[in-house]
Enzyme design. Sequence first.
Site, PDB file in Angstrom:
ATOM      1  N   SER A  70      31.176  41.106  43.072  1.00  0.00           N
ATOM      2  CA  SER A  70      32.534  40.902  42.569  1.00  0.00           C
ATOM      3  C   SER A  70      33.323  40.028  43.532  1.00  0.00           C
ATOM      4  O   SER A  70      32.735  39.314  44.345  1.00  0.00           O
ATOM      5  CB  SER A  70      33.206  42.271  42.364  1.00  0.00           C
ATOM      6  OG  SER A  70      34.394  42.129  41.623  1.00  0.00           O
ATOM      7  N   ASN A  71      34.640  40.050  43.442  1.00  0.00           N
ATOM      8  CA  ASN A  71      35.490  39.253  44.323  1.00  0.00           C
ATOM      9  C   ASN A  71      36.805  39.993  44.558  1.00  0.00           C
ATOM     10  O   ASN A  71      37.018  41.075  44.017  1.00  0.00           O
ATOM     11  CB  ASN A  71      35.721  37.863  43.721  1.00  0.00           C
ATOM     12  CG  ASN A  71      36.389  37.950  42.357  1.00  0.00           C
ATOM     13  OD1 ASN A  71      37.531  38.373  42.237  1.00  0.00           O
ATOM     14  ND2 ASN A  71      35.651  37.586  41.310  1.00  0.00           N
ATOM     15  N   HIS A  72      37.682  39.390  45.363  1.00  0.00           N
ATOM     16  CA  HIS A  72      38.896  40.081  45.808  1.00  0.00           C
ATOM     17  C   HIS A  72      40.102  39.940  44.882  1.00  0.00           C
ATOM     18  O   HIS A  72      41.213  40.254  45.288  1.00  0.00           O
ATOM     19  CB  HIS A  72      39.306  39.576  47.198  1.00  0.00           C
ATOM     20  CG  HIS A  72      38.384  40.029  48.285  1.00  0.00           C
ATOM     21  ND1 HIS A  72      38.214  41.343  48.607  1.00  0.00           N
ATOM     22  CD2 HIS A  72      37.568  39.330  49.110  1.00  0.00           C
ATOM     23  CE1 HIS A  72      37.347  41.453  49.600  1.00  0.00           C
ATOM     24  NE2 HIS A  72      36.929  40.231  49.919  1.00  0.00           N
TER      25      HIS A  72
END
Length: 231
Positions: free
Chosen positions: A33-35
């Site tokens: 995923s990512n932030h």
Amino acid sequence: LAEAPVVRDAEALRVTITAGPTREALDPVRYLSNHSSGKMGYALAEAWARRGAQVRLISGPVTLAAPTNVERVDVTSASEMLSAAEQSAAESDIFIGCAAVADYRADTVAEHKLKKADASDTMTLTLVKNPDIVATIAARSPRPLVVGFAAETRDLERYARDKLTRKGMDMIVANDVSSAGLGFGADDNAALLLWHADDTIERQALPAQAKTDLADAIVDRVLSLYANRAA
Ligand code: CTP
Ligand code: CA
């Protein structure tokens, strides 16, 4: 402090917004995923709803609550987000792709938890590209007005112009995510808006401000593009 507009100038418009990250499973307990916090997409949903639009927010996993008068559809992966977006876009006037969609997913999701291999200190994952949601919606006919985002750490305008054209968007909101305190996770953001006008690309630089104020400035520009398009 500027008062947020209470004008219901988006009444009768149906707006779909994607927001937040996507999660791409590797196995039953792990994901890529990512932030992305979802703050920008949620601020846009709030602004459109306050201004009278009928808003559907297709959201990846975030910790935010849905704004008042916004219909939220929860999704996890990019392919789930794409299905929800395609369904919703068919009945929308405006589509805004604000999500930080994971660019790749595992080519196969392991049925059981992956185990560490004793024989090797490295591990190789094979990833496959996810479908591009904004570009898919922009390629439909008929299609809503399509707005995308670009998060860049360098050459902001060049990359954003390229994405605007390549993905067939009507407008792009470009963010420099390398500036301290702005962009990913932050409450403030600055943006460069780029849109097609006749044979040229026009631009408007929006200075750093609260994402809630930025959302209203973006809605202003989208409404004026939508009015021109309908005319
Ligand atoms: N986007 C999308 N589907 C994807 C990837 C991106 O709809 N699979 C959308 C984002 O929601 C955003 C725009 O495309 O509106 C640009 O996203 P960005 O990550 O900046 O661009 P990419 O095309 O993925 O290029 P890169 O990450 O390599 O810069
Ligand atoms: Ca990307």
